[in-house]
Design an enzyme around this catalytic site. Structure first.
Site, PDB file in Angstrom:
ATOM      1  CD1 TRP A 144     -19.577  -5.367   1.166  1.00 61.11           C
ATOM      2  CD2 TRP A 144     -19.812  -4.766   3.299  1.00 61.11           C
ATOM      3  NE1 TRP A 144     -20.393  -4.259   1.193  1.00 61.11           N
ATOM      4  CE2 TRP A 144     -20.554  -3.864   2.492  1.00 61.11           C
ATOM      5  CE3 TRP A 144     -19.816  -4.581   4.683  1.00 61.11           C
ATOM      6  CZ2 TRP A 144     -21.288  -2.794   3.017  1.00 61.11           C
ATOM      7  CZ3 TRP A 144     -20.548  -3.507   5.209  1.00 61.11           C
ATOM      8  CH2 TRP A 144     -21.268  -2.629   4.390  1.00 61.11           C
TER       9      TRP A 144
ATOM     10  NE  ARG B  34      -2.338  -1.461   3.454  1.00 59.15           N
ATOM     11  CZ  ARG B  34      -2.719  -1.176   4.692  1.00 59.15           C
ATOM     12  NH1 ARG B  34      -3.768  -0.414   4.888  1.00 59.15           N
ATOM     13  NH2 ARG B  34      -2.052  -1.640   5.727  1.00 59.15           N
TER      14      ARG B  34
ATOM     15  CD  GLU C 117     -22.568  -2.810  -1.147  1.00 58.30           C
ATOM     16  OE1 GLU C 117     -22.777  -1.701  -0.649  1.00 58.30           O
ATOM     17  OE2 GLU C 117     -21.481  -3.389  -1.096  1.00 58.30           O
TER      18      GLU C 117
ATOM     19  CG  HIS D  94     -22.945   9.611   6.361  1.00 53.20           C
ATOM     20  ND1 HIS D  94     -24.304   9.436   6.490  1.00 53.20           N
ATOM     21  CD2 HIS D  94     -22.412   8.392   6.185  1.00 53.20           C
ATOM     22  CE1 HIS D  94     -24.574   8.136   6.383  1.00 53.20           C
ATOM     23  NE2 HIS D  94     -23.448   7.486   6.203  1.00 53.20           N
TER      24      HIS D  94
ATOM     25  CE  LYS E 160      -4.107   3.290   4.338  1.00 46.99           C
ATOM     26  NZ  LYS E 160      -5.496   3.755   4.159  1.00 46.99           N
TER      27      LYS E 160
HETATM   28  N1  GLN Z   1     -24.526  -1.738  13.355  1.00 48.33           N
HETATM   29  C1  GLN Z   1     -23.576  -1.132  12.494  1.00 48.33           C
HETATM   30  C2  GLN Z   1     -23.059   0.164  13.118  1.00 48.33           C
HETATM   31  O1  GLN Z   1     -23.777   0.797  13.795  1.00 48.33           O
HETATM   32  C3  GLN Z   1     -24.188  -0.816  11.148  1.00 48.33           C
HETATM   33  C4  GLN Z   1     -23.184  -0.228  10.187  1.00 48.33           C
HETATM   34  C5  GLN Z   1     -23.665  -0.035   8.767  1.00 48.33           C
HETATM   35  O2  GLN Z   1     -24.807   0.124   8.501  1.00 48.33           O
HETATM   36  N2  GLN Z   1     -22.782  -0.024   7.820  1.00 48.33           N
HETATM   37  O3  GLN Z   1     -21.938   0.550  12.938  1.00 48.33           O
END
Ligand code: GLN
Ligand code: ZN
Length: 761
Positions: free
Chosen positions: A565, A18, A609, A698, A21
């Protein structure tokens, strides 16, 4: 020059350790100057070109390198720099380039979205009214010449004009994609002629959108563009398609008149037969036979059958072997995995090993006997994998067979469950809760790292996590939250945490793949039958529950998200692997319930996704993925409340599947889309309960109470008060305690006010 028989479509950019990065992050934090960053990048390109040559790729790709993202590179090349970045003309500086990617004080970053169905994210080009398209960069020519100066002939990679235009988005209804295409085609023509003048014989022009459902307009785009490009002074074009089946677009692709065509024969092997039935005289064919998106050694014998089929029809002169897609999506080098179990490692191939596989197949073009011993050796590796007891576990396979439809359903329908849950839980209307994680502070991460490194003993680590959990419970009690969570302090990552405790998973040390920018992920690898040997979360959920009278939600990751994932085994359908994971989660759900946990949340942020790229394939995927969720969540009494959580606001087109999941409560991100999503829930008359996020986690901004109140009232226009929950839109792990404190206190107060206003009504 003879037509090279072994090709690559793109090499991972980050470096085996990496390096990119760390160089990028050093540069962003001011620790590294620009010339050191440029040097680090040049060094990596050199290493990657020579490594590919050593593996047998005579003409490796160039311009597959990027400081952040190849779509962003192209936007900057073509002058598609949004006005807010105040670019004053001429080449786009690194500063402006990174501002586009990451935002700057004066301008928000451009949006990112997933690159087709991979976990790589590209920067979405913005097409603004009045944008002036002009060639601002010759990166592609520069990198071609850079390799040439090292004595390495490369095949430059360029994202094709139609995919570029389809992947970007007009910022205003006035802006027409057709006009953008018209504006950029001369720029493409100029780049191609510069490349030809510099000596490039071939250019790989990527048009992955050809594997999507195309509108009539998009098809016209293809016809118009390629006619123009081919008419000009241009290297030969290898029209490169991947991630799916050209299907009904095959004729279109062939009619574009490019010298070559690349097919992804891993995702869609049927394309070869379809192609060979067509009139293809003179066409150079690139066979994408080595999977660019996973970590497994290929079945070379099977792949070689395709080579022989192609050779029988087209002869040996125009055939090339390649990975299915760019190797950007696979880890770099298996040789670096010193700690991995040797048997499991012998089943794998990372990017470097995949190139060797390509080289083997390409030598076979001249005749099977040339690679007889390699084919034999490969067969023996694969047969050892097929018969290994590490992979196949009878008890898992028996359990899988025994799954029947009653196991996919709760005992009663939602209305009866609701009554039982009301009695058991006694929650107020508009109950408040959170999504699971609380701030993962530097200290939490440090303690976990020391524990993992053996510097902190288990007892001290456990005690630390207990204290954090207790603090979190008290914090929620003080804030007045109704349904508590334990905070997830013991978890590094929502998938890894489970993968590490399940059978059938293995972890690499260096198996990083780029997610976006400098961000890399190291997905768990599912190599065998999945099962659970002991409870995974009961200890922490019970501990948290023992501290309080309020209900504590158990917190699990759902089977589809764990699948999505991870690197998934390629020797059985994904749906089957998903079902195995679902059974393991089902056992955990059962144990949580037995331990007295009355509410259990099963997160499925990745369900959307996983949707296939073609609409026609959606129903099958949605059927098995929803079934997996139901299998995981149904083995509980009516009184136990099942929650699920999803991120990303686009649910409109999968509402039926969400209804069929039949969770008692679903929480989701939608504070940014201003509750638009609720219309969808209203439209299908969503029968169960919903917690639309009222606080955008976010952003570090603490939402004003009035905003949340407003959102709740909006929600109440389409939902009944009995349906509505109050919660943030995702986990709080990236936030700080102080802001979380303010935000949650104000969220609870808002919920109470709205509750009172309901009673008053
Ligand atoms: N339970 C997880 C958290 O609160 C859910 C995370 C997510 O939706 N990506 O971090
Ligand atoms: Zn989320």
């Amino acid at each position: 020059m003879a037509y090279p028989t072994a090709a690559n479509l793109g090499f991972p950019r980050m470096g085996a350790h990496r390096e990119l990065k760390f160089a990028l992050e050093g540069f962003w934090s001011g620790k590294l100057d620009q010339s050191s960053l440029l040097n680090a990048a040049r060094e990596l390109r050199t290493i990657h070109w020579s490594l590919q040559r050593e593996a047998g790729i005579t003409t490796p790709p160039s311009n597959d390198f990027s400081f952040y993202d190849h779509v962003l590179d192209l936007a900057a090349t073509l002058g598609a720099v949004p006005a807010r970045f105040a670019h004053s003309g001429g080449p786009v500086s690194l500063e402006t380039y990174f501002a586009m990617a990451r935002g700057s004080a004066g301008a928000t970053a451009m949006e990112m979205t997933k690159w087709f169905d991979t976990n790589y994210h590209y920067v979405v080009p913005e097409f603004e009214p009045g944008m002036k398209y002009e060639l601002l960069s010759t990166k592609i020519v520069d990198e071609y010449l850079e390799a040439k100066s090292l004595g390495i002939e490369t095949r430059p990679v360029l994202l094709g004009p139609v995919s570029f235009v389809l992947l970007g988005k007009p910022t205003d209804a006035k802006v027409k994609r057709a006009d953008i295409l018209k504006a950029i085609l001369p720029l493409y023509a100029s780049l191609l002629s510069q490349l030809k003048a510099a000596g490039a014989e071939w250019v790989q022009i990527d048009e992955p959108c050809l594997c999507l459902d195309l509108t009539a307009e998009s098809k016209m785009f293809y016809l118009d563009s390629y006619q123009q490009l081919i008419a000009g002074f241009s290297p030969k074009l290898m029209l490169t398609t991947y991630f799916g089946d050209l299907a009904e677009n095959l004729d279109l692709a062939l009619s574009l008149g490019t010298a070559g065509l690349h097919l992804d024969l891993v995702r869609a092997p049927q394309q070869l037969e379809a192609l060979l039935q067509k009139e293809t005289s003179g066409l150079y064919l690139s066979l994408g036979l080595i999977d660019g998106r996973n970590v497994w050694r290929s079945d070379l014998n099977r792949a070689f059958e395709s080579v022989e089929t192609a050779v029988a029809k087209l002869g040996t002169d125009r055939i090339q072997i390649a990975p299915s897609c760019s190797l950007l999506h696979s880890p770099v080098d298996l040789d670096l995995e010193k700690k991995m179990d040797a048997e499991i490692r012998s089943w794998m191939a990372f990017a470097r090993q995949k190139l060797s596989e390509i080289a083997v197949l390409s030598r076979g073009i001249e005749g099977r006997q040339k690679i007889a011993s390699e084919l034999e050796q490969n067969a023996s590796f694969l047969s050892s994998r097929r018969s290994s007891p590490r992979i196949h576990r009878e008890e898992v396979e028996k359990r899988l067979e025994a799954v029947d439809s009653p196991m996919l359903s709760r005992h009663s329908e939602y209305p009866a469950r609701r009554i039982a849950q009301e009695k058991a839980l006694g929650l107020p209307p508009l109950p408040t809760t959170t999504i699971g994680s609380f701030p993962q502070t530097a200290e939490v991460r440090k303690m976990r790292a020391s524990f993992r490194a053996g510097k902190l003993d288990a007892a001290s680590y456990e005690k630390f996590v207990e204290e954090e959990t207790e603090r979190c419970i008290r914090f929620q009690e003080n804030a007045g939250i109704d349904v508590l969570v334990h905070g997830e302090f013991e978890r590094n990552d929502m998938v890894e945490y489970f993968g590490e405790q399940l059978e059938g998973f293995v972890f690499s040390e260096n198996g990083w793949v780029q997610s976006y920018g400098s961000r890399c992920v190291k997905p768990p690898i599912i190599f065998g039958d999945v099962s659970r040997s002991q409870a995974m979360t009961v200890r922490w959920s019970s501990y948290a529950q023992s501290l309080t009278k309020l209900p504590v939600k158990g917190m699990l990751t759902g089977p589809v998200t764990i699948l999505q994932w991870s690197f998934v085994r390629d020797d059985q359908p994904r749906s089957q692997t998903c079902r195995q994971i679902a059974l393991a989660i089902r056992d955990e759900v059962h144990d949580l319930e037995t331990a007295g946990i009355r509410i259990i949340q099963i997160d499925e942020p990745a369900i959307r996704e996983g949707l296939p790229l073609r609409r026609a394939d959606w129903p099958i995927y949605l059927a098995w993925s929803v079934d997996a969720f139901r299998l995981a969540s149904s083995d509980v009494s009516d009184a136990t409340q099942i929650h699920t959580h999803m991120c990303y606001s686009e649910f409109n087109d999968i509402m039926d599947a969400i209804v069929r999941m039949d969770a008692d409560v679903i929480s989701m991100e939608c504070s940014r889309s201003r509750m638009e999503l609720l219309d969808a829930f209203h439209r299908v008359r969503y029968p169960n309960e919903i917690g639309p996020g009222v606080y955008d986690i976010h952003s570090p901004r603490v939402p004003a109470a009035s905003e949340m109140e407003d959102l709740l009232h909006k929600a109440l226009e389409v939902l009944t008060p009995q349906q509505l929950w109050v919660n943030p839109d995702c986990g709080l792990k990236t936030r700080g305690w102080e802001e979380v404190g303010h935000a949650l206190t104000s969220m609870v107060q808002t919920a109470r006010q709205v509750r009172e206003s309901l009673v008053a009504r």
